[in-house]
Write an enzyme that holds these catalytic residues in place. Structure first.
Site, PDB file in Angstrom:
ATOM      1  N   GLU A 165       0.799  -1.202   0.376  1.00  0.00           N
ATOM      2  CA  GLU A 165      -0.101   0.435   0.256  1.00  0.00           C
ATOM      3  C   GLU A 165       1.200   1.308   0.158  1.00  0.00           C
ATOM      4  O   GLU A 165       0.382   2.383   0.856  1.00  0.00           O
ATOM      5  CB  GLU A 165      -1.074  -0.025   1.068  1.00  0.00           C
ATOM      6  CG  GLU A 165      -1.796  -1.001   1.733  1.00  0.00           C
ATOM      7  CD  GLU A 165      -3.326  -0.909   1.795  1.00  0.00           C
ATOM      8  OE1 GLU A 165      -3.082  -0.611   3.242  1.00  0.00           O
ATOM      9  OE2 GLU A 165      -4.496  -1.727   2.477  1.00  0.00           O
ATOM     10  N   GLU A 367      -5.598  -8.573   0.360  1.00  0.00           N
ATOM     11  CA  GLU A 367      -6.261  -8.014   1.076  1.00  0.00           C
ATOM     12  C   GLU A 367      -7.376  -7.857   1.928  1.00  0.00           C
ATOM     13  O   GLU A 367      -8.034  -7.399   0.112  1.00  0.00           O
ATOM     14  CB  GLU A 367      -5.343  -7.024   2.188  1.00  0.00           C
ATOM     15  CG  GLU A 367      -4.086  -7.046   3.171  1.00  0.00           C
ATOM     16  CD  GLU A 367      -4.184  -5.951   3.547  1.00  0.00           C
ATOM     17  OE1 GLU A 367      -4.270  -4.648   4.546  1.00  0.00           O
ATOM     18  OE2 GLU A 367      -2.685  -5.507   3.699  1.00  0.00           O
TER      19      GLU A 367
HETATM   20  C1  FCB Z   1      -4.463  -2.103   5.244  1.00  0.00           C
HETATM   21  C2  FCB Z   1      -3.341  -2.479   5.403  1.00  0.00           C
HETATM   22  C3  FCB Z   1      -2.673  -3.754   6.879  1.00  0.00           C
HETATM   23  C4  FCB Z   1      -4.137  -3.121   7.760  1.00  0.00           C
HETATM   24  C5  FCB Z   1      -5.437  -3.195   7.032  1.00  0.00           C
HETATM   25  C6  FCB Z   1      -6.369  -3.307   7.881  1.00  0.00           C
HETATM   26  O1  FCB Z   1      -4.211  -0.508   4.999  1.00  0.00           O
HETATM   27  O2  FCB Z   1      -2.388  -2.702   4.665  1.00  0.00           O
HETATM   28  O3  FCB Z   1      -2.001  -2.967   7.524  1.00  0.00           O
HETATM   29  O4  FCB Z   1      -4.462  -2.453   9.271  1.00  0.00           O
HETATM   30  O5  FCB Z   1      -5.334  -2.204   6.397  1.00  0.00           O
END
Ligand code: FCB
Length: 465
Positions: A165, A367
């Site tokens: 990210e 994710e």
């Molecule tokens: C994302 C991050 C991760 C975690 C989630 C909730 O942005 O990559 O580290 O904090 O959010």
């Protein structure tokens, strides 16, 4: 309706070094920016629950991997902390090296494939004091960290990623000002974004060099993981709304997709930024660096869409440009968790954008997850958290993924965040994401939530119903 995911689609979970390891003063680890700022009593952290540190993964890695295996997970992503791997002079820290060898060997023994990303918001503090991502020196230091990581662990890891990210650094630290150093300056944010793009490209260059020199597995791959919040504007948008959409998409999505597929940044976006006074630290030689940013595949973190409209004012009181304002889509108010709109179709829309505009690019969902407060109140008489909402959340996202694959998306797998509850930045342990509970009141013990049984069923059959 039942959906079948491909047989070779992988299922797993994501976590990161800083959020799980703890032991932040041990093994020769040097301070990272989170150590200092998370331990201060400042407003940004007043909402948090629990204290700073990981979730005790370091001392339970075998147990954790076995638990994950038992619920059908085939792969797990974590990160190599910069401040555990290298000392203050940039030399390999032998205790840090030992730690990661142990982690990778333990996963292998249990039969879990480890995916590794480098930077996960965790800059060593001494580099932040030299300017952080606003400084070229830090960009070069990152390339060095990447080189050492590839040369040290290249034979143990197949799937590598330069960053997690990168868009969050300019957003949270320099636009929203929610994380240290709490700056709200669009121009500085974009400079940080530009420098991180260079660092990514140098990281890929180091990877290719290490591979050519025989340090990496033959079938290894390099990628980038970013969060892609597809932007939408109002129905019947004005010209100005459409311009806000172009710039939001340009900065948050196209910037990164162009970088990783073409080795360049979108010129129309750069031109608009510069014409509005955004000062990008561009040097003539950068084109050659960015050209090395092309990856083998991409990770997409997807939590929520972004709803935007034309800005009410073009600049703030300090003359800093503003390209878009948030817009609350009336229906969206109905379906929100921790302030994040739940909109599974956004993942499908992203998939179709990639299919149509970047047709060669393979990717996976790196994710996706639902964070919930006070899950301890949701326990049944046996102490098991009854998280049916999580099943519903994941099922709906998987359905849209399956539909996207049917429609031609090159989506290769799904990692849930965070497969085991962990420490999460400014919120610490407030929002719990896991399929596996970590009980802070009971020595960080692990317990499966109700949803884990459902997940196992999906992961082992690849049938979503
Ligand atoms: C994302 C991050 C991760 C975690 C989630 C909730 O942005 O990559 O580290 O904090 O959010």
């Amino acid at each position: 309706m039942q959906y079948q995911l491909p047989k070779d689609f992988f299922f797993g979970g994501a976590m990161s070094g800083p959020q799980t390891e703890g032991r932040w003063q041990d093994d020769g680890r040097i301070p990272s920016i989170w150590d200092t700022w998370s331990n201060l009593d400042i407003t940004a952290f007043h909402n948090r629950v629990g204290s700073y540190g990981g979730n005790d993964f370091s001392s339970r890695m075998e147990e954790d991997f076995e638990l994950l295996k038992s619920i059908g997970m085939d792969s797990v992503r974590t990160s190599i902390q910069w401040s555990r791997l290298l000392d203050i002079d940039g030399n390999l820290n032998p205790e840090g090296e030992r730690y990661y060898h142990q982690l990778f060997a333990t996963a292998k023994k249990v039969g879990i494939e480890i995916f590794v990303n480098l930077y996960h918001f965790d800059m060593p503090e001494y580099l932040f004091n030299r300017g952080g991502w606003e400084s070229r020196e830090v960009v070069e230091a990152y390339a060095h960290y990447a080189r050492i990581a590839f040369e040290t662990f290249g034979k143990e890891i197949r799937y590598w990623f330069t960053f997690n990210e990168p868009i969050v650094e300019p957003e949270m630290r320099y636009t929203v000002g929610g994380w240290f150093p709490f700056v709200k300056n669009y121009s500085r944010a974009r400079a940080v974004q530009y420098n991180i793009s260079l660092a990514h490209a140098l990281g890929v260059r180091e990877y290719r060099r290490a591979k050519a020199a025989g340090f990496m597995l033959e079938d290894s791959r390099i990628g980038l993981i970013n969060c892609f919040a597809p932007p939408y504007t109002k129905d019947n948008p004005s010209e100005a709304d459409l311009e806000a959409l172009r710039m939001t998409d340009g900065v948050n999505i196209r910037w990164w997709l162009d970088l990783v597929t073409k080795g360049e940044l979108p010129q129309d976006v750069i031109d608009t930024l510069q014409s509005r006074g955004v000062d990008l630290p561009i040097r003539p030689e950068d084109k050659l660096i960015l050209a090395d940013g092309v990856v083998d595949w991409l990770g997409c973190n997807y939590y929520h869409p972004e709803r935007i409209q034309a800005p009410a004012k073009d600049t703030d009181e300090n003359g800093i440009p503003n390209f878009a304002d948030p817009y609350v889509w009336p229906e969206a108010e109905m379906n929100v968790s921790r302030g994040w709109e739940i909109y599974p179709q956004g993942l499908y829309d992203f998939a179709m954008k990639v299919r149509d505009e970047y047709p060669e690019l393979e990717w996976f969902v790196s994710e996706n997850g639902m964070g919930v407060e006070r899950e301890d109140l949701k326990k049944d008489e046996n102490g098991v958290i009854q998280d049916d909402y999580r099943v519903d959340f994941v099922r709906r996202h998987l359905e849209w993924i399956a539909r996207a694959i049917q429609d031609g998306a090159k989506c290769r797998g799904y990692h849930y965040w965070a497969i085991i509850d962990n420490w999460s930045w400014a919120n610490a342990f407030k929002n719990r994401y896991g399929f596996i509970e970590v009980d802070l009141e009971d020595n960080y013990n692990r317990r499966l939530k109700k949803s884990a049984k459902w997940l196992k069923q999906i992961a082992t059959t690849h049938i979503v119903d």
